[in-house]
Design a protein around this motif. Structure first.
Motif, PDB file in Angstrom:
ATOM      1  N   UNK A   8      77.806  30.953  25.341  1.00 23.89           N
ATOM      2  CA  UNK A   8      76.453  31.625  25.528  1.00 23.89           C
ATOM      3  C   UNK A   8      76.434  32.960  25.085  1.00 23.89           C
ATOM      4  N   UNK A   9      75.250  33.609  25.019  1.00 21.31           N
ATOM      5  CA  UNK A   9      75.036  34.962  24.570  1.00 21.31           C
ATOM      6  C   UNK A   9      74.932  35.935  25.803  1.00 21.31           C
ATOM      7  N   UNK A  10      75.584  37.114  25.627  1.00 24.57           N
ATOM      8  CA  UNK A  10      75.283  38.184  26.322  1.00 24.57           C
ATOM      9  C   UNK A  10      74.097  38.689  26.478  1.00 24.57           C
ATOM     10  N   UNK A  11      73.478  38.967  27.561  1.00 24.41           N
ATOM     11  CA  UNK A  11      72.103  39.225  27.654  1.00 24.41           C
ATOM     12  C   UNK A  11      71.751  40.960  27.628  1.00 24.41           C
ATOM     13  N   UNK A  12      72.696  41.557  27.788  1.00 24.43           N
ATOM     14  CA  UNK A  12      72.564  43.122  27.868  1.00 24.43           C
ATOM     15  C   UNK A  12      74.264  43.849  27.346  1.00 24.43           C
ATOM     16  N   UNK A  13      73.943  44.905  26.837  1.00 29.74           N
ATOM     17  CA  UNK A  13      75.246  45.491  26.224  1.00 29.74           C
ATOM     18  C   UNK A  13      76.055  45.671  27.640  1.00 29.74           C
ATOM     19  N   UNK A  14      77.253  45.666  27.684  1.00 26.67           N
ATOM     20  CA  UNK A  14      78.276  45.887  28.725  1.00 26.67           C
ATOM     21  C   UNK A  14      78.245  47.352  28.681  1.00 26.67           C
ATOM     22  N   UNK A  15      78.499  47.953  30.027  1.00 26.57           N
ATOM     23  CA  UNK A  15      78.999  49.429  30.117  1.00 26.57           C
ATOM     24  C   UNK A  15      80.158  49.256  31.249  1.00 26.57           C
ATOM     25  N   UNK A  16      80.944  50.388  30.713  1.00 28.17           N
ATOM     26  CA  UNK A  16      82.061  50.640  31.583  1.00 28.17           C
ATOM     27  C   UNK A  16      81.740  51.539  32.925  1.00 28.17           C
ATOM     28  N   UNK A  17      82.057  50.904  34.117  1.00 29.18           N
ATOM     29  CA  UNK A  17      81.796  51.543  35.286  1.00 29.18           C
ATOM     30  C   UNK A  17      83.210  52.057  35.896  1.00 29.18           C
ATOM     31  N   UNK A  18      83.281  52.966  36.732  1.00 31.01           N
ATOM     32  CA  UNK A  18      84.405  53.384  37.608  1.00 31.01           C
ATOM     33  C   UNK A  18      84.471  53.136  38.832  1.00 31.01           C
ATOM     34  N   UNK A  19      85.144  52.283  39.879  1.00 29.91           N
ATOM     35  CA  UNK A  19      85.094  52.202  41.187  1.00 29.91           C
ATOM     36  C   UNK A  19      86.420  52.645  41.572  1.00 29.91           C
ATOM     37  N   UNK A  78      73.503  39.913  22.857  1.00 29.81           N
ATOM     38  CA  UNK A  78      73.043  38.801  21.645  1.00 29.81           C
ATOM     39  C   UNK A  78      74.483  38.287  21.250  1.00 29.81           C
ATOM     40  N   UNK A  79      75.522  38.810  21.554  1.00 26.40           N
ATOM     41  CA  UNK A  79      76.974  38.341  21.046  1.00 26.40           C
ATOM     42  C   UNK A  79      77.028  36.868  21.438  1.00 26.40           C
ATOM     43  N   UNK A  80      77.667  35.871  20.676  1.00 23.74           N
ATOM     44  CA  UNK A  80      78.127  34.652  21.117  1.00 23.74           C
ATOM     45  C   UNK A  80      79.357  34.625  21.635  1.00 23.74           C
ATOM     46  N   UNK A  81      79.770  34.272  23.041  1.00 27.45           N
ATOM     47  CA  UNK A  81      81.005  34.463  23.515  1.00 27.45           C
ATOM     48  C   UNK A  81      81.365  32.930  24.098  1.00 27.45           C
ATOM     49  N   UNK A  82      82.917  32.712  24.267  1.00 30.72           N
ATOM     50  CA  UNK A  82      83.129  31.559  25.119  1.00 30.72           C
ATOM     51  C   UNK A  82      83.957  32.201  26.107  1.00 30.72           C
ATOM     52  N   UNK A  83      83.526  32.084  27.299  1.00 30.33           N
ATOM     53  CA  UNK A  83      84.190  32.515  28.585  1.00 30.33           C
ATOM     54  C   UNK A  83      84.799  31.182  29.602  1.00 30.33           C
ATOM     55  N   UNK A  84      86.005  31.721  29.954  1.00 33.33           N
ATOM     56  CA  UNK A  84      86.810  30.442  30.477  1.00 33.33           C
ATOM     57  C   UNK A  84      87.464  31.045  31.739  1.00 33.33           C
ATOM     58  N   UNK A  85      87.423  30.382  32.849  1.00 28.46           N
ATOM     59  CA  UNK A  85      88.096  31.333  33.991  1.00 28.46           C
ATOM     60  C   UNK A  85      87.628  30.733  35.490  1.00 28.46           C
ATOM     61  N   UNK A 110      88.091  35.705  27.426  1.00 27.10           N
ATOM     62  CA  UNK A 110      86.786  35.550  26.709  1.00 27.10           C
ATOM     63  C   UNK A 110      87.222  35.625  25.178  1.00 27.10           C
ATOM     64  N   UNK A 111      86.478  34.870  24.360  1.00 28.04           N
ATOM     65  CA  UNK A 111      86.649  34.706  22.847  1.00 28.04           C
ATOM     66  C   UNK A 111      85.302  35.049  22.113  1.00 28.04           C
ATOM     67  N   UNK A 112      85.406  35.839  21.207  1.00 30.76           N
ATOM     68  CA  UNK A 112      84.147  36.344  20.453  1.00 30.76           C
ATOM     69  C   UNK A 112      84.083  35.238  19.304  1.00 30.76           C
ATOM     70  N   UNK A 113      82.823  34.626  19.428  1.00 32.32           N
ATOM     71  CA  UNK A 113      82.546  33.676  18.345  1.00 32.32           C
ATOM     72  C   UNK A 113      81.949  33.807  17.212  1.00 32.32           C
ATOM     73  N   UNK A 114      81.089  35.171  17.095  1.00 32.70           N
ATOM     74  CA  UNK A 114      80.248  35.512  16.070  1.00 32.70           C
ATOM     75  C   UNK A 114      81.022  37.010  15.457  1.00 32.70           C
ATOM     76  N   UNK A 115      80.431  37.233  14.369  1.00 32.01           N
ATOM     77  CA  UNK A 115      81.060  38.502  13.599  1.00 32.01           C
ATOM     78  C   UNK A 115      80.472  39.708  14.534  1.00 32.01           C
TER      79      UNK A 115
END
Length: 140
Positions: A8-19, A78-85, A110-115
């Protein structure tokens, strides 16, 4: 074991957080992947062809530690990714107090499927070509 594979496609840019866990700081990122499913209905159109209905499911993905730090720059909207887990089924409540199910994947592959959609302000890295003598190669 509950294992799931999605594309599928990512819905929003991921952000790094610290816990914080005591004195330890743990990098983490969460993002959603939209997965479209096309299902045939019992209806037919004017030409007699089957009518299809598309639904979208949103899968929550969590990455921890080095995996989170290394992947965040590539997890753009918008990036197309394959996610398995492995996954867990969870629920969330909307503003109308309706409960909705959601699948949550933690530390998947995670595998990135587009450029790579590099941002204009990011410098691109170039590598200089190296001349090699064919007689020095360890194979033919």
């Amino acid at each position: 074991m509950k294992t799931m594979s999605i594309v599928g496609r990512i819905t929003k840019d991921a952000e790094l957080n610290i816990r914080k866990a005591g004195e330890t700081e743990i990098p983490v990122t969460n993002f959603n992947v939209a997965v479209n499913t096309r299902k045939a209905t019992a209806e037919r159109d004017a030409q007699g062809k089957r009518v299809y209905k598309t639904t979208t499911d949103y899968i929550r993905v969590t990455l921890w530690r080095d995996h989170a730090k290394s992947m965040v720059p590539y997890l753009q909207k918008g990036r197309l990714v394959a996610v398995t887990g492995d996954f867990e089924l969870e629920t969330w409540m909307d503003r109308q107090n309706q409960v909705h199910p959601i699948a949550h994947m933690t530390s998947p592959s995670i595998e990135l499927l587009d450029a790579n959609k590099a941002k204009d302000d990011e410098p691109t890295e170039t590598v200089a070509a190296v001349e090699v003598d064919p007689d020095e190669l360890p194979f033919e």
